[in-house]
Scaffold this active site. Structure first.
Site, PDB file in Angstrom:
ATOM      1  N   GLY A 182      19.428 -69.196 -21.908  1.00 24.93           N
ATOM      2  CA  GLY A 182      18.956 -67.995 -21.233  1.00 24.93           C
ATOM      3  C   GLY A 182      19.813 -66.758 -21.361  1.00 24.93           C
ATOM      4  O   GLY A 182      19.388 -65.675 -20.946  1.00 24.93           O
TER       5      GLY A 182
ATOM      6  N   PRO B 150      21.953 -72.629 -25.504  1.00 24.40           N
ATOM      7  CA  PRO B 150      21.571 -71.283 -25.937  1.00 24.40           C
ATOM      8  C   PRO B 150      20.561 -71.317 -27.086  1.00 24.40           C
ATOM      9  O   PRO B 150      20.651 -72.171 -27.970  1.00 24.40           O
ATOM     10  CB  PRO B 150      22.899 -70.685 -26.409  1.00 24.40           C
ATOM     11  CG  PRO B 150      23.710 -71.859 -26.847  1.00 24.40           C
ATOM     12  CD  PRO B 150      23.298 -73.007 -25.956  1.00 24.40           C
ATOM     13  N   GLY B 151      19.603 -70.432 -27.053  1.00 27.64           N
ATOM     14  CA  GLY B 151      18.633 -70.318 -28.135  1.00 27.64           C
ATOM     15  C   GLY B 151      18.681 -68.894 -28.661  1.00 27.64           C
ATOM     16  O   GLY B 151      19.314 -68.579 -29.670  1.00 27.64           O
ATOM     17  N   ARG B 152      18.055 -68.026 -27.897  1.00 31.12           N
ATOM     18  CA  ARG B 152      17.912 -66.633 -28.283  1.00 31.12           C
ATOM     19  C   ARG B 152      19.225 -65.950 -28.689  1.00 31.12           C
ATOM     20  O   ARG B 152      19.301 -65.271 -29.712  1.00 31.12           O
ATOM     21  CB  ARG B 152      17.280 -65.892 -27.091  1.00 31.12           C
ATOM     22  CG  ARG B 152      16.996 -64.479 -27.350  1.00 31.12           C
ATOM     23  CD  ARG B 152      16.343 -63.771 -26.194  1.00 31.12           C
ATOM     24  NE  ARG B 152      16.464 -62.371 -26.482  1.00 31.12           N
ATOM     25  CZ  ARG B 152      15.757 -61.736 -27.395  1.00 31.12           C
ATOM     26  NH1 ARG B 152      14.834 -62.368 -28.077  1.00 31.12           N
ATOM     27  NH2 ARG B 152      15.975 -60.466 -27.647  1.00 31.12           N
TER      28      ARG B 152
ATOM     29  N   ARG C 268       5.858 -61.458 -29.257  1.00 33.15           N
ATOM     30  CA  ARG C 268       6.623 -60.993 -28.083  1.00 33.15           C
ATOM     31  C   ARG C 268       6.157 -59.625 -27.546  1.00 33.15           C
ATOM     32  O   ARG C 268       6.033 -59.452 -26.331  1.00 33.15           O
ATOM     33  CB  ARG C 268       8.123 -60.972 -28.378  1.00 33.15           C
ATOM     34  CG  ARG C 268       8.705 -62.371 -28.630  1.00 33.15           C
ATOM     35  CD  ARG C 268      10.224 -62.369 -28.734  1.00 33.15           C
ATOM     36  NE  ARG C 268      10.864 -62.373 -27.450  1.00 33.15           N
ATOM     37  CZ  ARG C 268      11.557 -61.372 -26.951  1.00 33.15           C
ATOM     38  NH1 ARG C 268      11.720 -60.256 -27.640  1.00 33.15           N
ATOM     39  NH2 ARG C 268      12.101 -61.456 -25.765  1.00 33.15           N
TER      40      ARG C 268
ATOM     41  N   TYR D  55       4.926 -60.115 -23.831  1.00 32.82           N
ATOM     42  CA  TYR D  55       5.873 -59.697 -22.791  1.00 32.82           C
ATOM     43  C   TYR D  55       6.014 -58.174 -22.684  1.00 32.82           C
ATOM     44  O   TYR D  55       6.834 -57.689 -21.909  1.00 32.82           O
ATOM     45  CB  TYR D  55       7.278 -60.262 -23.058  1.00 32.82           C
ATOM     46  CG  TYR D  55       7.357 -61.729 -23.385  1.00 32.82           C
ATOM     47  CD1 TYR D  55       6.715 -62.685 -22.598  1.00 32.82           C
ATOM     48  CD2 TYR D  55       8.117 -62.176 -24.468  1.00 32.82           C
ATOM     49  CE1 TYR D  55       6.817 -64.037 -22.904  1.00 32.82           C
ATOM     50  CE2 TYR D  55       8.229 -63.528 -24.772  1.00 32.82           C
ATOM     51  CZ  TYR D  55       7.568 -64.446 -23.993  1.00 32.82           C
ATOM     52  OH  TYR D  55       7.674 -65.784 -24.286  1.00 32.82           O
TER      53      TYR D  55
ATOM     54  N   CYS E  38      -7.586 -58.758 -34.665  1.00 35.23           N
ATOM     55  CA  CYS E  38      -8.688 -58.236 -33.854  1.00 35.23           C
ATOM     56  C   CYS E  38      -8.454 -58.479 -32.376  1.00 35.23           C
ATOM     57  O   CYS E  38      -9.140 -59.298 -31.745  1.00 35.23           O
ATOM     58  CB  CYS E  38     -10.003 -58.840 -34.319  1.00 35.23           C
ATOM     59  SG  CYS E  38     -10.414 -58.238 -35.932  1.00 35.23           S
ATOM     60  N   GLU E  39      -7.442 -57.841 -31.840  1.00 33.16           N
ATOM     61  CA  GLU E  39      -7.107 -57.885 -30.418  1.00 33.16           C
ATOM     62  C   GLU E  39      -6.502 -56.535 -30.054  1.00 33.16           C
ATOM     63  O   GLU E  39      -5.667 -56.014 -30.804  1.00 33.16           O
ATOM     64  CB  GLU E  39      -6.028 -58.953 -30.130  1.00 33.16           C
ATOM     65  CG  GLU E  39      -6.453 -60.375 -30.300  1.00 33.16           C
ATOM     66  CD  GLU E  39      -7.412 -60.861 -29.221  1.00 33.16           C
ATOM     67  OE1 GLU E  39      -7.365 -60.352 -28.083  1.00 33.16           O
ATOM     68  OE2 GLU E  39      -8.222 -61.741 -29.542  1.00 33.16           O
TER      69      GLU E  39
ATOM     70  N   TYR F 115      12.262 -66.683 -31.306  1.00 30.95           N
ATOM     71  CA  TYR F 115      10.887 -66.626 -30.798  1.00 30.95           C
ATOM     72  C   TYR F 115      10.018 -65.670 -31.628  1.00 30.95           C
ATOM     73  O   TYR F 115       9.135 -65.008 -31.111  1.00 30.95           O
ATOM     74  CB  TYR F 115      10.875 -66.251 -29.309  1.00 30.95           C
ATOM     75  CG  TYR F 115      11.744 -67.186 -28.495  1.00 30.95           C
ATOM     76  CD1 TYR F 115      11.351 -68.491 -28.272  1.00 30.95           C
ATOM     77  CD2 TYR F 115      12.978 -66.768 -27.995  1.00 30.95           C
ATOM     78  CE1 TYR F 115      12.162 -69.373 -27.569  1.00 30.95           C
ATOM     79  CE2 TYR F 115      13.792 -67.647 -27.287  1.00 30.95           C
ATOM     80  CZ  TYR F 115      13.371 -68.943 -27.082  1.00 30.95           C
ATOM     81  OH  TYR F 115      14.181 -69.815 -26.384  1.00 30.95           O
TER      82      TYR F 115
HETATM   83  C1  LIG Z   1      14.990 -76.057 -21.374  1.00 35.37           C
HETATM   84  C2  LIG Z   1      15.380 -74.848 -22.134  1.00 35.37           C
HETATM   85  N1  LIG Z   1      16.661 -74.734 -22.554  1.00 35.37           N
HETATM   86  C3  LIG Z   1      17.068 -73.663 -23.259  1.00 35.37           C
HETATM   87  C4  LIG Z   1      16.211 -72.625 -23.576  1.00 35.37           C
HETATM   88  C5  LIG Z   1      16.720 -71.470 -24.378  1.00 35.37           C
HETATM   89  O1  LIG Z   1      16.628 -70.249 -23.750  1.00 35.37           O
HETATM   90  P1  LIG Z   1      17.150 -68.937 -24.493  1.00 35.37           P
HETATM   91  O2  LIG Z   1      16.511 -68.916 -25.829  1.00 35.37           O
HETATM   92  O3  LIG Z   1      16.735 -67.818 -23.641  1.00 35.37           O
HETATM   93  O4  LIG Z   1      18.647 -69.090 -24.595  1.00 35.37           O
HETATM   94  C6  LIG Z   1      14.878 -72.693 -23.153  1.00 35.37           C
HETATM   95  C7  LIG Z   1      13.960 -71.580 -23.442  1.00 35.37           C
HETATM   96  O5  LIG Z   1      13.011 -71.294 -22.839  1.00 35.37           O
HETATM   97  C8  LIG Z   1      14.451 -73.842 -22.418  1.00 35.37           C
HETATM   98  O6  LIG Z   1      13.178 -73.956 -22.020  1.00 35.37           O
END
Ligand SMILES: Cc1ncc(COP(=O)(O)O)c(C=O)c1O
Length: 380
Positions: A231, A263-265, A301, A305, A331-332, A360
């Site tokens: 997050g 971490p992802g994003r 996105r 969002y 077409c939206e 994402y």
């Molecule tokens: C369980 C879980 N962990 C980690 C993440 C990664 O979040 P972010 O990409 O915001 O770091 C998510 C994303 O929704 C998630 O659902």
């Protein structure tokens, strides 16, 4: 940012002239920088970094992340299969709707732990572990009811969010687990949502978790691994920063607990762009609408969002701005990347990039309108 450097600009234009647009492009030195920020801050502590695969599941990117010592957090059986193929060792499996097949796959592969999101899911995991006679490691995803001041759709731990369970249910799951020879209590988990720029919500959630762990101790259940989810935010058009703030939340507890981050994003966002070409311009009363060949099926996105990803015209040096919208071909009516911005009017065939699409972007794309998935290229 890397895409503004002259030689990268040239590379992107050349790629776009020689190949079909739109496509995704990832800059690996930038990815490595983002990975290193986590390694530098958390690397010498008792912290496991599990990359959230949902952000970007490109195999080459996954392998780079794995080679940097990360594990993986997955949310489907398909992601699980992919990270096993890519050689990840430590794998957690989250998600509210795991099917029997997905649960069996996780059990048979003896993953690091399954994050349980409901009592009924717990019963299925218990049933299959006992049936297969395989000891499964579990963690319970708590919904600590903490707001993060982000978009509603990426806020995941408020009272009525669909994710995780309340403390009472978690208590029941842990005490039942304690009695099963085929279940092993590994950790406790929460994930508050995405695009979090303050460490405060983590601090609040962690305090609630520690109090709960103290209650569990009284029942003889000792958990010393806390998974605080992912997050950590990155503003569009920027690289990630402030990891030390997150570290400071964990610091007082590092003596007694091991931590996991997902971490992802913040790992992948800044290294990716979506490259698109201008198809048409049309004048609508006092402004222009510019139609490009990428659409919401490639990058959802902005439509989902309402986020603005910075857009840069790489092939034109014109700086006379007009009022315009930038829209895709789908077409939206929500298929827009920008509305009412002041921007130099592009020519047809100009090459634009939409920035901060490493996370994402491709992973949320679809073939709506039967439009194909794009290519993905990497700059090393
Ligand atoms: C369980 C879980 N962990 C980690 C993440 C990664 O979040 P972010 O990409 O915001 O770091 C998510 C994303 O929704 C998630 O659902």
């Amino acid at each position: 940012m890397w895409y503004l450097e002259n030689d990268n600009r040239e590379k992107i234009i050349n790629l776009a002239r020689k190949n079909k647009t739109p496509f995704y492009l990832y800059h690996i030195p930038t990815l490595q920088k983002e990975i290193d920020k986590y390694k530098n801050v958390f690397g010498s502590y008792n912290v496991d970094l599990l990359y959230a695969v949902k952000a970007n599941f490109n195999k080459a990117i996954l392998k780079i992340i794995r080679n940097n010592g990360f594990g993986a957090d997955v949310v489907s059986g398909w992601e699980l299969k992919r990270v096993i193929d890519c050689g990840f060792k430590k794998i957690s499996f989250s998600g509210v709707g795991k099917t029997d097949d997905e649960i069996i796959l996780a059990i048979k592969n003896k993953i690091y732990f399954i994050n349980i999101e409901s009592f009924e899911e717990f019963e299925r995991i218990k049933y299959f572990s006992e049936k297969l006679k395989i000891k499964t490691s579990i963690s319970v995803r708590i919904n600590p009811d903490v707001d993060i001041n982000s978009h509603n759709y990426i806020t995941t731990a408020k009272k009525y969010s669909k994710f995780g369970v309340d403390f009472k249910t978690a208590f029941e799951i842990y005490t039942t687990t304690q009695k099963s020879p085929y279940l092993d209590i590994k950790a406790i988990h929460f994930h508050l949502g995405s695009q979090i720029f303050s460490s405060k919500p983590y601090e609040i959630a962690l305090k609630k978790i520690i109090t709960f762990l103290d209650d569990l101790k009284k029942k003889g259940i000792h958990i010393n691994i806390i998974d605080i989810g992912g997050g950590w935010g990155v503003k569009e058009g920027n690289q990630s920063k402030g990891h030390k703030k997150l570290f400071n939340v964990l610091k007082p507890y590092l003596k007694n607990y091991k931590f996991i981050l997902e971490p992802g994003r913040s790992i992948v966002a800044s290294s990716g762009v979506l490259v698109t070409k201008v198809l048409y311009r049309k004048k609508v009363y006092d402004k222009y609408i510019v139609i490009v060949d990428a659409g919401m099926n490639n990058l959802i996105r902005p439509s989902l969002y309402g986020v603005y990803h910075p857009i840069i015209n790489l092939s034109s040096k014109s700086n006379k701005s007009v009022l315009l919208d930038i829209a895709g071909p789908v077409c939206e009516s929500s298929d827009f990347f920008a509305r009412n911005i002041r921007f130099p009017l592009p020519e047809r065939d100009d090459i634009l990039i939409i920035a901060s699409c490493g996370a994402y972007g491709y992973s949320m794309s679809s073939n709506y309108n039967l439009r194909p998935f794009t290519a993905e290229y990497l700059i090393y």
